[in-house]
Design a protein around this motif. Structure first.
Motif, PDB file in Angstrom:
ATOM      1  N   UNK B   4      36.942 -59.484 -53.613  1.00  0.00           N
ATOM      2  CA  UNK B   4      37.718 -60.712 -53.723  1.00  0.00           C
ATOM      3  C   UNK B   4      38.509 -60.851 -52.425  1.00  0.00           C
ATOM      4  N   UNK B   5      38.460 -62.039 -51.859  1.00  0.00           N
ATOM      5  CA  UNK B   5      39.113 -62.273 -50.570  1.00  0.00           C
ATOM      6  C   UNK B   5      40.112 -63.408 -50.679  1.00  0.00           C
ATOM      7  N   UNK B   6      41.306 -63.160 -50.184  1.00  0.00           N
ATOM      8  CA  UNK B   6      42.310 -64.204 -50.062  1.00  0.00           C
ATOM      9  C   UNK B   6      42.571 -64.391 -48.570  1.00  0.00           C
ATOM     10  N   UNK B  88      54.465 -63.457 -54.566  1.00  0.00           N
ATOM     11  CA  UNK B  88      53.150 -63.094 -54.045  1.00  0.00           C
ATOM     12  C   UNK B  88      52.117 -63.364 -55.134  1.00  0.00           C
ATOM     13  N   UNK B  89      50.996 -63.911 -54.710  1.00  0.00           N
ATOM     14  CA  UNK B  89      49.954 -64.323 -55.642  1.00  0.00           C
ATOM     15  C   UNK B  89      48.681 -63.537 -55.367  1.00  0.00           C
ATOM     16  N   UNK B  90      48.109 -63.031 -56.444  1.00  0.00           N
ATOM     17  CA  UNK B  90      46.904 -62.227 -56.320  1.00  0.00           C
ATOM     18  C   UNK B  90      45.772 -62.838 -57.135  1.00  0.00           C
ATOM     19  N   UNK B  91      44.620 -62.918 -56.490  1.00  0.00           N
ATOM     20  CA  UNK B  91      43.394 -63.287 -57.164  1.00  0.00           C
ATOM     21  C   UNK B  91      42.654 -61.995 -57.499  1.00  0.00           C
ATOM     22  N   UNK B 104      41.140 -56.634 -56.749  1.00  0.00           N
ATOM     23  CA  UNK B 104      42.143 -57.579 -56.290  1.00  0.00           C
ATOM     24  C   UNK B 104      41.927 -57.993 -54.837  1.00  0.00           C
ATOM     25  N   UNK B 105      42.291 -59.230 -54.544  1.00  0.00           N
ATOM     26  CA  UNK B 105      42.440 -59.647 -53.174  1.00  0.00           C
ATOM     27  C   UNK B 105      43.714 -59.043 -52.602  1.00  0.00           C
ATOM     28  N   UNK B 106      43.923 -59.249 -51.313  1.00  0.00           N
ATOM     29  CA  UNK B 106      45.068 -58.631 -50.637  1.00  0.00           C
ATOM     30  C   UNK B 106      46.368 -59.395 -50.852  1.00  0.00           C
TER      31      UNK B 106
END
Lengths: 112, 114
Positions: B4-6, B88-91, B104-106
């Motif tokens: 997963x990439x943010x 902070x928001x995580x996908x 998780x994304x970063x």
């Protein structure tokens, strides 16, 4: 209220010491997880357990150990072999498929 | 490998402006997808989740996300940001097989300007 409880909130470790982080859940979930969080790196999986008395290494298990003697509890030990233990540690649990993960409030571990 | 990439590490928006946080996934099939929010020194709170069906998902606090298979994306949106949305928001995603752990994304740190 159902949830996940992590303790302590803050923990300080001296060089060469082992420390144990507590994680307890009353959600009746089978699966439990430990993640490590470092700035800019998201969450990385340390260990997981899908059933009592069974656990598996995650992506960064070196220097850590766990046990799962009870469904409710999944303690994480940070051993002296972990060279860079300063981080924020999060415990999570999941119920059946098609459900989300629930997280504790975290433990911040600092090496002094 | 599943990932997963943010792409955005840090985003600043003005209070009242709209928000879109990007998330891209790389899985062999359609994963289950989640957005979580984290306040400093706290755990993660679920904003919304996508398992299947309607590609526009509504969550808590006025957030929504749209699943786009053609773009391998699951972007988070909010029409009007409040100062309390700073966090902070995580996908995250999972195929919900094997270890069933979320990947998780970063993370994207959101700052809200008055």
């Amino acid at each position: 209220d159902g949830g996940i409880t992590q303790s302590p909130k803050y923990l300080f470790r001296k060089e060469g010491q082992n420390v144990t982080l507590s994680c307890e859940q009353n959600l009746n979930h089978d699966a439990m997880y430990w993640y490590r969080q470092d700035p800019g790196q998201g969450l990385r999986l340390i260990y997981y357990s899908q059933i009592v008395n069974d656990f598996q290494k995650g992506d960064i298990a070196e220097g850590y150990s766990v046990s799962r003697e009870k469904k409710e509890s999944f303690p994480l030990t940070v051993t002296s072999a972990q060279k860079n233990p300063t981080a924020f540690y999060l415990c999570a649990s999941r119920g059946p498929k098609n459900t989300e993960a629930f997280f504790g409030q975290g433990t911040r571990l600092t090496v002094v | 490998a599943q990932s997963v990439t943010q792409p955005d590490i840090h985003i600043t928006v003005s209070e009242g402006a709209s928000l879109e946080l990007r998330c891209n996934y790389s899985y062999g099939a359609t994963p289950y997808l989640f957005w979580y929010v984290q306040s400093p020194g706290q755990g993660l709170q679920l904003l919304l989740k996508y398992f299947s069906g309607d590609t526009l998902v509504q969550g808590i606090k006025g957030f929504e996300a749209e699943f786009k298979r053609s773009q391998s994306s699951f972007n988070l949106r909010k029409p009007s940001v409040h100062w309390s949305d700073a966090a902070e928001y995580f996908c995250a995603g999972t195929m919900d097989t094997g270890r069933r752990a979320l990947t998780f994304g970063s993370g994207t740190r959101l700052q809200v300007q008055p």
